[in-house]
Design a protein around this motif. Sequence first.
Motif, mmCIF file in Angstrom:
data_model
loop_
_atom_site.group_PDB
_atom_site.id
_atom_site.type_symbol
_atom_site.label_atom_id
_atom_site.label_comp_id
_atom_site.label_asym_id
_atom_site.label_seq_id
_atom_site.Cartn_x
_atom_site.Cartn_y
_atom_site.Cartn_z
ATOM 1 N N LYS A 1 7.555 -31.993 -27.389
ATOM 2 C CA LYS A 1 6.722 -32.519 -26.184
ATOM 3 C C LYS A 1 5.978 -33.883 -26.571
ATOM 4 O O LYS A 1 5.692 -34.026 -27.681
ATOM 5 C CB LYS A 1 5.438 -31.551 -25.940
ATOM 6 N N VAL B 1 3.487 -36.901 -25.630
ATOM 7 C CA VAL B 1 2.538 -37.562 -24.596
ATOM 8 C C VAL B 1 1.975 -38.946 -25.017
ATOM 9 O O VAL B 1 1.667 -39.362 -25.910
ATOM 10 C CB VAL B 1 1.149 -36.567 -24.611
ATOM 11 N N THR C 1 3.845 -37.176 -19.728
ATOM 12 C CA THR C 1 4.253 -36.004 -20.590
ATOM 13 C C THR C 1 5.775 -35.620 -20.563
ATOM 14 O O THR C 1 6.459 -35.744 -19.401
ATOM 15 C CB THR C 1 3.577 -34.786 -20.193
ATOM 16 N N TYR D 1 8.813 -33.191 -22.042
ATOM 17 C CA TYR D 1 9.064 -32.102 -22.668
ATOM 18 C C TYR D 1 10.650 -32.171 -22.937
ATOM 19 O O TYR D 1 11.639 -32.776 -22.183
ATOM 20 C CB TYR D 1 9.094 -30.846 -21.608
ATOM 21 N N ASP E 1 -5.166 -36.321 -22.304
ATOM 22 C CA ASP E 1 -3.802 -36.447 -22.733
ATOM 23 C C ASP E 1 -2.897 -35.474 -22.741
ATOM 24 O O ASP E 1 -1.917 -35.385 -22.283
ATOM 25 C CB ASP E 1 -3.997 -36.999 -24.145
ATOM 26 N N HIS E 2 -3.404 -34.196 -23.441
ATOM 27 C CA HIS E 2 -2.479 -33.242 -23.691
ATOM 28 C C HIS E 2 -2.815 -32.046 -22.678
ATOM 29 O O HIS E 2 -3.758 -31.408 -22.869
ATOM 30 C CB HIS E 2 -2.938 -32.330 -24.997
#
Length: 302
Positions: free
Chosen positions: A190, A192, A204, A206, A153-154
Amino acid sequence: MANENHDLFYHHNNHHHDDDELNPSNFSFSQNFQGFDLSTTPTTTFTDYLHGSMDYNTLSKAFDLSCSSSEVVSSINDNNMKKSSAGDSESSSSNEAEAVIEQDSTKMEKKDKHPKLGSQDGDENSKKENKVKKKEKKPKEPRFAFLTKSEIDHLEDGYRWRKYGQKAVKNSPYPRSYYRCTSQKCIVKKRVERSYQDPSIVMTTYEGQHNHHCPATLRGNAASNIFSSPSLFGSNSIPLEQRIHQDFLAQFLPSYSQSNNHQMFHQNVPLPPHQQQQFQLLQDNGLLQDLLPSSFPGKQEQ
DNA sequence: CGGTTTTGACCGGCGC
DNA sequence: GCGCCGGTCAAAACCG
Protein backbone atom coordinates in the motif's frame (compact mmCIF):
# COMPACT_ATOMS: atom_id res chain seq x y z
CA MET A 1 7.90 6.26 -18.41
CA ALA A 2 9.07 8.43 -21.06
CA ASN A 3 5.77 9.47 -22.16
CA GLU A 4 3.30 8.84 -19.65
CA ASN A 5 0.61 11.28 -19.53
CA HIS A 6 -2.76 10.39 -18.39
CA ASP A 7 -6.24 10.71 -19.43
CA LEU A 8 -8.27 12.49 -17.01
CA PHE A 9 -11.93 12.81 -16.95
CA TYR A 10 -13.78 14.99 -14.69
CA HIS A 11 -17.41 14.82 -13.98
CA HIS A 12 -18.71 17.08 -11.41
CA ASN A 13 -21.57 17.07 -9.10
CA ASN A 14 -24.48 18.94 -10.29
CA HIS A 15 -24.77 20.58 -7.05
CA HIS A 16 -21.65 22.21 -7.97
CA HIS A 17 -21.99 24.93 -10.34
CA ASP A 18 -20.91 25.47 -13.77
CA ASP A 19 -19.27 23.88 -16.41
CA ASP A 20 -16.02 25.39 -16.20
CA GLU A 21 -15.51 22.71 -13.79
CA LEU A 22 -16.69 20.25 -16.26
CA ASN A 23 -14.08 20.90 -18.68
CA PRO A 24 -11.17 18.69 -18.19
CA SER A 25 -9.00 21.22 -19.72
CA ASN A 26 -9.47 23.31 -16.73
CA PHE A 27 -7.33 20.98 -14.82
CA SER A 28 -3.73 20.81 -15.06
CA PHE A 29 -3.46 17.15 -15.02
CA SER A 30 -1.19 16.54 -17.82
CA GLN A 31 1.22 14.73 -15.73
CA ASN A 32 -0.29 14.91 -12.41
CA PHE A 33 -3.42 13.74 -10.98
CA GLN A 34 -4.56 16.27 -8.53
CA GLY A 35 -1.10 16.80 -7.49
CA PHE A 36 -0.01 13.24 -7.69
CA ASP A 37 2.59 12.10 -10.00
CA LEU A 38 1.34 8.91 -11.37
CA SER A 39 3.67 8.70 -14.17
CA THR A 40 5.08 5.49 -13.03
CA THR A 41 1.88 3.73 -12.51
CA PRO A 42 -0.31 3.02 -15.42
CA THR A 43 -3.82 3.12 -14.34
CA THR A 44 -7.23 2.49 -15.58
CA THR A 45 -10.36 3.76 -14.18
CA PHE A 46 -12.52 1.96 -11.85
CA THR A 47 -15.33 2.15 -14.25
CA ASP A 48 -13.47 0.32 -16.81
CA TYR A 49 -13.93 -2.63 -14.68
CA LEU A 50 -17.47 -1.89 -14.03
CA HIS A 51 -18.49 -1.89 -17.56
CA GLY A 52 -20.43 -4.89 -18.32
CA SER A 53 -21.00 -5.86 -14.81
CA MET A 54 -22.28 -2.82 -13.18
CA ASP A 55 -23.32 0.51 -14.28
CA TYR A 56 -22.75 3.84 -12.97
CA ASN A 57 -26.19 4.33 -11.58
CA THR A 58 -25.95 1.18 -9.68
CA LEU A 59 -22.94 2.50 -8.04
CA SER A 60 -24.52 5.73 -7.29
CA LYS A 61 -27.29 3.92 -5.63
CA ALA A 62 -24.98 1.76 -3.77
CA PHE A 63 -23.37 4.81 -2.45
CA ASP A 64 -26.62 6.41 -1.83
CA LEU A 65 -25.40 9.52 -3.33
CA SER A 66 -27.23 12.37 -1.92
CA CYS A 67 -26.21 14.63 -4.60
CA SER A 68 -27.22 13.40 -7.90
CA SER A 69 -25.52 10.93 -9.91
CA SER A 70 -22.66 12.81 -11.24
CA GLU A 71 -19.47 12.76 -9.56
CA VAL A 72 -15.94 13.51 -9.69
CA VAL A 73 -14.09 11.26 -11.82
CA SER A 74 -10.76 10.88 -13.09
CA SER A 75 -9.21 8.21 -14.99
CA ILE A 76 -5.66 7.78 -15.61
CA ASN A 77 -4.16 5.82 -18.28
CA ASP A 78 -0.77 5.81 -19.46
CA ASN A 79 -1.19 4.26 -22.74
CA ASN A 80 -3.14 6.84 -24.43
CA MET A 81 -2.75 10.08 -23.01
CA LYS A 82 -4.34 13.08 -24.09
CA LYS A 83 -2.73 15.86 -22.46
CA SER A 84 -5.29 17.96 -21.02
CA SER A 85 -4.12 21.37 -21.56
CA ALA A 86 -2.01 22.15 -18.75
CA GLY A 87 -4.51 24.36 -17.50
CA ASP A 88 -4.65 26.94 -15.08
CA SER A 89 -7.15 26.55 -12.51
CA GLU A 90 -6.87 23.86 -10.16
CA SER A 91 -9.12 25.57 -7.97
CA SER A 92 -11.13 22.70 -8.97
CA SER A 93 -13.40 21.09 -6.73
CA SER A 94 -11.60 20.31 -3.68
CA ASN A 95 -14.24 18.10 -2.31
CA GLU A 96 -13.82 14.82 -3.86
CA ALA A 97 -12.55 11.43 -3.69
CA GLU A 98 -11.57 9.72 -6.78
CA ALA A 99 -10.90 6.22 -7.66
CA VAL A 100 -8.72 4.70 -10.19
CA ILE A 101 -7.52 1.30 -10.79
CA GLU A 102 -4.04 0.89 -11.73
CA GLN A 103 -3.67 -2.14 -13.67
CA ASP A 104 -0.59 -4.02 -13.64
CA SER A 105 2.08 -2.17 -15.30
CA THR A 106 5.07 -3.28 -16.92
CA LYS A 107 7.34 -2.18 -14.31
CA MET A 108 9.03 -4.89 -12.64
CA GLU A 109 8.85 -5.62 -9.12
CA LYS A 110 11.73 -6.95 -7.36
CA LYS A 111 10.84 -9.75 -5.21
CA ASP A 112 14.10 -10.98 -4.17
CA LYS A 113 15.76 -9.46 -1.33
CA HIS A 114 19.16 -8.69 -2.21
CA PRO A 115 21.66 -8.31 0.41
CA LYS A 116 22.30 -4.79 1.17
CA LEU A 117 25.71 -3.81 0.54
CA GLY A 118 27.19 -6.62 -1.11
CA SER A 119 30.38 -7.85 -0.04
CA GLN A 120 29.61 -11.40 -0.04
CA ASP A 121 31.46 -11.75 -3.14
CA GLY A 122 31.00 -15.39 -3.44
CA ASP A 123 27.82 -15.90 -5.25
CA GLU A 124 27.27 -12.33 -5.86
CA ASN A 125 28.15 -12.56 -9.41
CA SER A 126 26.04 -15.50 -10.10
CA LYS A 127 23.22 -13.77 -8.45
CA LYS A 128 23.60 -10.85 -10.66
CA GLU A 129 23.63 -13.00 -13.65
CA ASN A 130 20.54 -14.70 -12.57
CA LYS A 131 18.94 -11.41 -12.37
CA VAL A 132 20.09 -10.51 -15.76
CA LYS A 133 18.83 -13.73 -17.07
CA LYS A 134 15.52 -12.93 -15.60
CA LYS A 135 15.27 -9.97 -17.73
CA GLU A 136 11.66 -10.44 -18.39
CA LYS A 137 9.64 -8.09 -16.43
CA LYS A 138 7.32 -9.51 -13.96
CA PRO A 139 3.85 -8.29 -14.35
CA LYS A 140 2.87 -6.25 -11.43
CA GLU A 141 0.12 -7.04 -9.13
CA PRO A 142 -3.11 -5.30 -9.88
CA ARG A 143 -3.40 -1.96 -8.33
CA PHE A 144 -6.22 -0.01 -7.05
CA ALA A 145 -5.90 3.59 -6.16
CA PHE A 146 -8.23 6.17 -4.86
CA LEU A 147 -8.20 9.66 -3.55
CA THR A 148 -9.64 10.54 -0.27
CA LYS A 149 -10.09 13.80 1.41
CA SER A 150 -8.75 13.33 4.82
CA GLU A 151 -6.40 14.72 7.32
CA ILE A 152 -5.30 11.25 8.04
CA ASP A 153 -2.73 9.82 5.80
CA HIS A 154 -3.04 6.23 6.59
CA LEU A 155 -6.68 5.40 6.37
CA GLU A 156 -8.11 2.54 8.29
CA ASP A 157 -9.15 -0.29 6.06
CA GLY A 158 -9.37 -3.22 8.35
CA TYR A 159 -6.05 -4.73 7.48
CA ARG A 160 -2.89 -4.38 9.42
CA TRP A 161 0.04 -2.69 7.82
CA ARG A 162 3.63 -2.19 8.60
CA LYS A 163 5.37 0.80 7.23
CA TYR A 164 8.57 -0.12 5.50
CA GLY A 165 9.61 3.07 3.87
CA GLN A 166 9.03 6.67 3.22
CA LYS A 167 10.30 8.75 0.40
CA ALA A 168 10.18 12.32 -0.50
CA VAL A 169 8.06 12.88 -3.52
CA LYS A 170 9.50 14.93 -6.24
CA ASN A 171 7.91 18.32 -6.50
CA SER A 172 5.90 17.71 -3.44
CA PRO A 173 6.44 18.72 0.12
CA TYR A 174 4.63 15.64 1.22
CA PRO A 175 6.35 12.30 1.52
CA ARG A 176 5.08 9.02 0.20
CA SER A 177 4.76 6.19 2.65
CA TYR A 178 5.07 2.52 1.87
CA TYR A 179 3.22 -0.13 3.78
CA ARG A 180 3.14 -3.87 3.65
CA CYS A 181 0.44 -6.12 4.97
CA THR A 182 1.64 -7.62 8.20
CA SER A 183 0.00 -10.91 7.61
CA GLN A 184 2.43 -13.65 6.87
CA LYS A 185 2.94 -14.51 3.29
CA CYS A 186 0.68 -11.71 2.28
CA ILE A 187 2.36 -9.58 -0.27
CA VAL A 188 -0.10 -6.78 -0.48
CA LYS A 189 1.41 -3.38 -0.44
CA LYS A 190 0.00 0.00 0.00
CA ARG A 191 1.29 3.41 -0.83
CA VAL A 192 0.05 6.61 0.63
CA GLU A 193 0.78 10.10 -0.41
CA ARG A 194 -0.77 13.47 -0.11
CA SER A 195 -1.50 15.76 -2.96
CA TYR A 196 0.68 18.76 -3.10
CA GLN A 197 -1.95 20.65 -4.94
CA ASP A 198 -4.62 19.94 -2.49
CA PRO A 199 -3.06 18.85 0.74
CA SER A 200 -6.37 17.71 2.04
CA ILE A 201 -6.43 14.91 -0.46
CA VAL A 202 -4.71 11.66 0.14
CA MET A 203 -4.02 9.07 -2.47
CA THR A 204 -3.89 5.48 -1.41
CA THR A 205 -2.72 2.79 -3.74
CA TYR A 206 -3.12 -0.87 -3.04
CA GLU A 207 -1.11 -3.45 -4.84
CA GLY A 208 -1.57 -7.15 -4.80
CA GLN A 209 -4.07 -9.40 -3.20
CA HIS A 210 -4.51 -10.47 0.34
CA ASN A 211 -4.29 -14.15 0.89
CA HIS A 212 -6.18 -13.99 4.10
CA HIS A 213 -9.22 -12.51 5.61
CA CYS A 214 -9.36 -9.11 7.00
CA PRO A 215 -8.25 -9.28 10.58
CA ALA A 216 -10.95 -6.92 11.55
CA THR A 217 -13.43 -9.51 10.52
CA LEU A 218 -12.12 -11.91 13.03
CA ARG A 219 -12.21 -9.42 15.74
CA GLY A 220 -15.69 -8.44 14.91
CA ASN A 221 -15.11 -4.80 15.22
CA ALA A 222 -16.55 -2.03 13.24
CA ALA A 223 -14.76 -2.88 10.14
CA SER A 224 -15.66 -6.47 10.31
CA ASN A 225 -18.70 -6.46 8.18
CA ILE A 226 -17.45 -3.83 6.00
CA PHE A 227 -14.22 -5.40 5.17
CA SER A 228 -15.32 -8.92 5.18
CA SER A 229 -14.23 -9.33 1.68
CA PRO A 230 -11.30 -11.60 1.93
CA SER A 231 -9.09 -9.66 -0.25
CA LEU A 232 -8.77 -6.74 -2.38
CA PHE A 233 -8.32 -8.69 -5.49
CA GLY A 234 -8.22 -12.12 -4.14
CA SER A 235 -10.72 -14.84 -4.46
CA ASN A 236 -10.78 -16.04 -7.95
CA SER A 237 -14.31 -17.15 -7.82
CA ILE A 238 -15.75 -13.91 -8.94
CA PRO A 239 -14.76 -11.68 -11.75
CA LEU A 240 -12.16 -9.13 -11.07
CA GLU A 241 -14.41 -6.25 -11.74
CA GLN A 242 -16.89 -7.48 -9.24
CA ARG A 243 -14.29 -8.05 -6.69
CA ILE A 244 -13.00 -4.64 -7.22
CA HIS A 245 -16.41 -3.26 -6.99
CA GLN A 246 -17.16 -5.09 -3.83
CA ASP A 247 -13.98 -4.16 -2.24
CA PHE A 248 -14.28 -0.66 -3.31
CA LEU A 249 -17.67 -0.38 -1.81
CA ALA A 250 -16.46 -2.17 1.20
CA GLN A 251 -13.87 0.42 1.66
CA PHE A 252 -15.98 3.39 1.14
CA LEU A 253 -19.44 2.62 2.10
CA PRO A 254 -18.90 3.14 5.75
CA SER A 255 -17.43 6.50 5.19
CA TYR A 256 -19.92 7.52 2.73
CA SER A 257 -22.87 6.22 4.53
CA GLN A 258 -21.89 8.12 7.53
CA SER A 259 -21.38 11.16 5.50
CA ASN A 260 -24.99 10.93 4.63
CA ASN A 261 -26.08 10.26 8.12
CA HIS A 262 -26.74 6.69 7.41
CA GLN A 263 -25.80 4.04 9.80
CA MET A 264 -25.71 1.14 7.52
CA PHE A 265 -22.64 -0.65 8.57
CA HIS A 266 -21.57 0.59 11.83
CA GLN A 267 -24.76 1.27 13.56
CA ASN A 268 -23.99 -0.59 16.69
CA VAL A 269 -20.35 -0.37 16.67
CA PRO A 270 -18.65 2.76 17.73
CA LEU A 271 -15.81 3.63 15.50
CA PRO A 272 -12.44 4.19 16.90
CA PRO A 273 -11.70 7.84 17.41
CA HIS A 274 -9.36 8.11 14.55
CA GLN A 275 -11.91 6.68 12.23
CA GLN A 276 -14.56 8.94 13.52
CA GLN A 277 -12.30 11.74 12.79
CA GLN A 278 -11.68 10.46 9.39
CA PHE A 279 -15.28 9.96 8.59
CA GLN A 280 -16.20 13.23 10.05
CA LEU A 281 -13.93 14.78 7.65
CA LEU A 282 -15.56 13.07 4.80
CA GLN A 283 -18.82 14.32 6.00
CA ASP A 284 -17.64 17.83 6.31
CA ASN A 285 -16.39 17.86 2.86
CA GLY A 286 -19.13 15.91 1.26
CA LEU A 287 -16.54 13.49 0.18
CA LEU A 288 -16.55 10.48 -1.84
CA GLN A 289 -18.16 11.33 -4.99
CA ASP A 290 -15.94 8.99 -6.74
CA LEU A 291 -16.43 6.65 -9.44
CA LEU A 292 -16.84 7.45 -12.79
CA PRO A 293 -18.62 6.63 -15.81
CA SER A 294 -16.19 7.50 -18.40
CA SER A 295 -15.48 5.19 -21.07
CA PHE A 296 -12.14 5.86 -21.67
CA PRO A 297 -10.97 4.20 -24.69
CA GLY A 298 -8.00 3.21 -22.88
CA LYS A 299 -6.80 -0.02 -23.82
CA GLN A 300 -4.37 -1.33 -21.51
CA GLU A 301 -1.89 -3.47 -23.06
CA GLN A 302 -0.87 -4.85 -19.89
C1' DC B 1 10.14 -7.55 24.83
C1' DG B 2 8.04 -8.00 20.47
C1' DG B 3 6.06 -5.43 16.95
C1' DT B 4 6.14 -1.01 14.49
C1' DT B 5 8.16 3.27 12.77
C1' DT B 6 12.00 5.98 11.31
C1' DT B 7 15.49 6.88 8.28
C1' DG B 8 19.64 6.62 5.60
C1' DA B 9 21.60 3.50 2.41
C1' DC B 10 21.11 0.56 -1.35
C1' DC B 11 19.21 -1.27 -5.77
C1' DG B 12 17.70 -1.24 -10.38
C1' DG B 13 15.54 1.13 -14.23
C1' DC B 14 15.75 4.85 -17.19
C1' DG B 15 17.22 8.99 -19.67
C1' DC B 16 20.94 11.67 -21.13
C1' DG C 1 28.81 5.76 -17.50
C1' DC C 2 26.49 8.86 -14.62
C1' DG C 3 22.86 10.85 -12.19
C1' DC C 4 18.11 10.84 -11.00
C1' DC C 5 14.35 8.60 -9.06
C1' DG C 6 11.08 5.28 -7.16
C1' DG C 7 11.04 1.50 -4.33
C1' DT C 8 13.00 -1.42 -0.69
C1' DC C 9 16.00 -2.89 3.07
C1' DA C 10 17.34 -3.09 7.68
C1' DA C 11 19.39 -1.23 11.87
C1' DA C 12 18.10 1.64 15.36
C1' DA C 13 14.68 3.99 17.76
C1' DC C 14 10.28 3.90 19.48
C1' DC C 15 6.18 2.24 21.84
C1' DG C 16 2.56 -0.34 24.34
